[in-house]
Design an enzyme around this catalytic site. Structure first.
Site, PDB file in Angstrom:
ATOM      1  CB  SER A   1       3.569  -8.731   1.158  1.00 19.83           C
ATOM      2  OG  SER A   1       2.636  -9.351   2.200  1.00 19.83           O
TER       3      SER A   1
ATOM      4  CG  ASP B   1       6.510 -18.895   2.704  1.00 21.36           C
ATOM      5  OD1 ASP B   1       6.472 -18.430   3.455  1.00 21.36           O
ATOM      6  OD2 ASP B   1       4.914 -19.627   2.217  1.00 21.36           O
TER       7      ASP B   1
END
Ligand code: S3P
Length: 453
Positions: free
Chosen positions: A174, A326
């Site tokens: 992340s 994404d």
């Protein structure tokens, strides 16, 4: 512009070939960081090409609420007068982060090492997203967190100054967690270190260095060790934000699947930690060419030429997942149009994005009569080999669950559907890609814009 209060549908139908040249707007990740670091520098920074989407405007609002002066001139240049690292003021009211996980998580890092208290609130989607991944490391640095059940928003953060430097190994890939810790480290005496077993987007590292922070990156057996020396002084910069590869991916996939298309997308950021989607689309047989490669704002950029292509199924290697995290919703649409069975696994993080992107994409694709298998960590998709999606004359309605990338992915799917696709709510598109429909119009595809109920 304020959002209409109720959902606004958008419908797309089979399109004629897409053609022309469009310029993709600024990168969302880089825009957030440009505002944050400018607000933490001493003096005035200038930003060109800032993405003017709702998420980035939420970051601007928060930095203003904590003391920075932020203005835009009529030519679109932004001016940020920063207060210096350590100089942030306590906001008088709650910081409304809207739909933006990046604003929330990175700003929690900024607040964590300042002697201030801030409350973060957000929309229904953001209020479901896990914040424990942020509060766990930042608590070790001394910040205090009090949130809704399950470490969710609304959440109040009380920073500690001086905070305690931390060495932290990321338990998940992340960039938001990494960046939050590095931003907290800016105002923390000593060295704060993040160990990153799987590399994620490195915009924070690049930009922190650009602003003059003492930051080093070592790589040992593929593991990245990022060290930042606090307390830092940041010098104001002139930043040029490159175009967003994540936004460009919707245009690229549309051109690959709508027969006869031939387009050029200008200004696409191709940082290797972001460009996985283009590598994968090329591996699927996509006719994609990089033109005029150059550097913009310390990031690699090119124009990309995309032509309609006969796509083949793909298996995505796990190592490439973070560089296209994404882009899976739109890759699922490309896989649905390809020939053969695509195996897209190792994507557990997609379940905690703006929506559960595995479940929501599976539901929409099934409504379009695509055969697929949903696994805990991804989808296995039977491609339609270029045949149109859905049933003849039957329009399909897809719920976007306050998720911009779901809405845009199915708007693109509608361009190759038999009966058309209606997205229940197009408002979330404003978070990241406000000119989405305008750019498609320039390429010759018009969406039907329903009015809000
Ligand atoms: C982002 C990191 C990613 C990405 C998000 C933007 C960033 O999130 O999904 O859209 O700007 O750092 P994670 O850190 O949760 O993977």
């Amino acid at each position: 512009m304020t959002r209409p209060a109720s959902p606004c549908p958008l419908t797309s139908r089979t399109a004629a070939p897409l053609s022309g040249t469009v310029h993709v707007p600024g990168d969302k990740s880089i825009s957030h960081r440009a505002l944050m670091l400018s607000a933490l520098a001493i003096g005035e920074s200038q930003i060109d090409g800032l993405l003017e989407g709702e998420d980035v405007l939420a970051t601007a609002g928060a930095m203003r609420a904590m003391g920075a002066t932020i203005k835009r001139d009529k030519n679109g240049r932004w001016y940020v007068h920063g207060v210096g690292v350590g100089g942030l003021l306590e906001p008088e009211t709650a910081l409304d982060m809207g739909n933006s996980g990046t604003s929330t998580r990175l700003l929690m890092g900024v607040v964590a090492s300042h002697p201030i208290t801030a409350t973060f609130i957000g929309d229904a989607s953001l209020s479901k997203r896990p914040m424990g991944r942020i509060s766990t490391p930042l608590s070790l640095m001394g910040a205090r967190f009090s949130g809704a059940e399950g470490n969710r928003l609304p959440m109040t953060v009380t920073g500690l100054y001086p905070a305690v430097p931390l060495e932290y190994r990321l338990p998940m890939a992340s960039a938001q967690v990494k960046s939050a810790i590095l931003l907290a480290g800016l105002n923390t005496p000593g060295i704060t270190r993040v160990i990153e077993p799987i590399p994620t987007r490195d915009h924070s590292e690049r930009m922190l260095r650009g602003f003059g922070a003492d930051l080093s990156v070592e790589e040992v057996d593929g593991v990245r060790i990022i060290s930042i020396h606090g307390e830092a002084t940041l010098n104001p910069q002139h930043i040029v934000v490159p175009g967003d590869p994540s936004s460009a991916a919707f245009l690229a996939v549309a051109a690959l699947i709508v027969p006869g298309s031939n387009i050029v997308i200008e200004n696409v950021g191709l940082n290797p930690t972001r460009a996985g989607i283009y590598t994968m689309l090329k591996a699927m047989g996509g006719n994609i060419e990089y033109l005029n490669p150059r550097e913009v704002g310390g990031e690699p950029v090119a124009d990309i030429a995309v032509r309609y292509s006969h796509l083949k199924a793909i298996e995505v290697p796990k190592s490439i997942v973070p560089s296209m995290i994404d882009e899976f919703p739109i890759l699922f649409i490309a896989a649905a149009m390809a020939e053969g069975k695509s195996t897209l696994l190792g994507l557990g993080e997609l379940r905690v994005k703006e929506s559960d992107r595995i479940a929501v994409m599976a539901a929409g694709l099934k409504a379009l009569r695509v055969t697929l298998e949903e696994k805990e960590d991804g989808l296995i998709i039977e491609g339609q080999a270029g045949n149109l999606l859905g049933e003849k004359e039957k329009q399909v309605t897809v719920a976007s669950h306050l998720d911009h990338r779901i809405a845009m992915s199915f708007a693109v799917a509608g361009l190759v559907s038999k009966g058309g696709v209606e997205i229940d709510d197009r408002r979330p598109i404003m978070t990241s890609f406000p000119v989405f429909t305008a750019l498609f119009k320039e390429l010759g595809a018009e969406f039907e814009m329903g009015v809000s109920a």
